[in-house]
Design an enzyme around this catalytic site. Structure first.
Site, PDB file in Angstrom:
ATOM      1  N   CYS A   1       7.991   7.813  -1.863  1.00 51.22           N
ATOM      2  CA  CYS A   1       8.336   7.896  -0.440  1.00 51.22           C
ATOM      3  C   CYS A   1       9.381   6.873  -0.005  1.00 51.22           C
ATOM      4  CB  CYS A   1       7.086   7.771   0.423  1.00 51.22           C
ATOM      5  SG  CYS A   1       6.353   6.119   0.476  1.00 51.22           S
TER       6      CYS A   1
ATOM      7  N   HIS B   1       2.379  -4.934  12.808  1.00 53.07           N
ATOM      8  CA  HIS B   1       2.634  -3.585  12.291  1.00 53.07           C
ATOM      9  C   HIS B   1       2.927  -3.654  10.793  1.00 53.07           C
ATOM     10  CE1 HIS B   1       4.111   0.525  12.148  1.00 53.07           C
ATOM     11  NE2 HIS B   1       5.212   0.088  11.559  1.00 53.07           N
TER      12      HIS B   1
ATOM     13  N   HIS C   1       2.144   3.071   7.967  1.00 50.08           N
ATOM     14  CA  HIS C   1       1.314   4.219   8.340  1.00 50.08           C
ATOM     15  C   HIS C   1       0.450   4.648   7.154  1.00 50.08           C
ATOM     16  CE1 HIS C   1       4.534   4.285  11.328  1.00 50.08           C
ATOM     17  NE2 HIS C   1       3.610   4.821  12.116  1.00 50.08           N
TER      18      HIS C   1
ATOM     19  N   ASP D   1      -2.304  12.236   1.893  1.00 47.31           N
ATOM     20  CA  ASP D   1      -1.738  12.941   0.735  1.00 47.31           C
ATOM     21  C   ASP D   1      -1.663  12.052  -0.511  1.00 47.31           C
ATOM     22  OD1 ASP D   1       0.270  11.198   1.508  1.00 47.31           O
ATOM     23  OD2 ASP D   1       1.812  12.731   1.733  1.00 47.31           O
TER      24      ASP D   1
ATOM     25  N   ARG E   1      -2.632   7.511   1.302  1.00 48.74           N
ATOM     26  CA  ARG E   1      -1.371   6.855   0.948  1.00 48.74           C
ATOM     27  C   ARG E   1      -1.024   5.906   2.080  1.00 48.74           C
ATOM     28  NH1 ARG E   1       4.046   8.348   2.383  1.00 48.74           N
ATOM     29  NH2 ARG E   1       3.225  10.404   2.942  1.00 48.74           N
TER      30      ARG E   1
ATOM     31  N   CYS F   1       1.488   3.708   3.392  1.00 49.03           N
ATOM     32  CA  CYS F   1       2.937   3.588   3.264  1.00 49.03           C
ATOM     33  C   CYS F   1       3.336   2.345   4.064  1.00 49.03           C
ATOM     34  CB  CYS F   1       3.571   4.853   3.814  1.00 49.03           C
ATOM     35  SG  CYS F   1       5.319   4.974   3.607  1.00 49.03           S
TER      36      CYS F   1
END
Length: 123
Positions: A64, A98, A101, A105, A113, A115
């Site tokens: 990704c 932060h 996310h 999947d 996952r 990310c």
């Protein structure tokens, strides 16, 4: 167990990019993160609080463009639906910074996952 917290000193040490991502809910460009290809054993910690977030044993190559993990340290991250309802934001449970996310999947056994922006982590 030490208590982790966000301090003004920790915020002041952030680079402009680290501040934008962790404090203003930004995202680093895909494929550019310093930890994307890190394969060393160890622990990934929050850049602001130092809180342990992810173990290297839970990191995997998702393709990704950001470091991906299939699990987090228990209690280390907080999940909040994005305002658009399309994604679930991940923040540091200790300081609210932060991180990225989480998606459903990922590989088994969790199917998740995480990310994560490299600039939100130290290794």
């Amino acid at each position: 167990m030490p208590k982790y917290e966000k301090t003004q000193e920790a915020i002041a040490r952030l680079s402009p990019e680290e501040y934008r991502v962790t404090q203003k809910d930004g995202t680093e460009r895909p494929g550019t993160g310093k930890l994307l290809h890190n394969k060393e054993p160890g622990i990934y910690v929050d850049i602001v609080s130092g809180e342990p977030l992810f173990a290297s044993s839970d990191k995997y190559e998702s393709g990704c463009g950001w470091p991906s993990f299939d699990d987090a340290v228990p209690g280390a991250v907080k999940q909040t639906p994005d305002a658009d309802g399309m994604r679930t934001e991940i923040t540091c449970a200790a300081c609210g910074g932060h991180l990225g996310h989480v998606f459903d999947d990922g590989p088994q056994p969790t199917g998740l996952r995480y990310c994560i922006n490299s600039v939100s982590l130290d290794f």
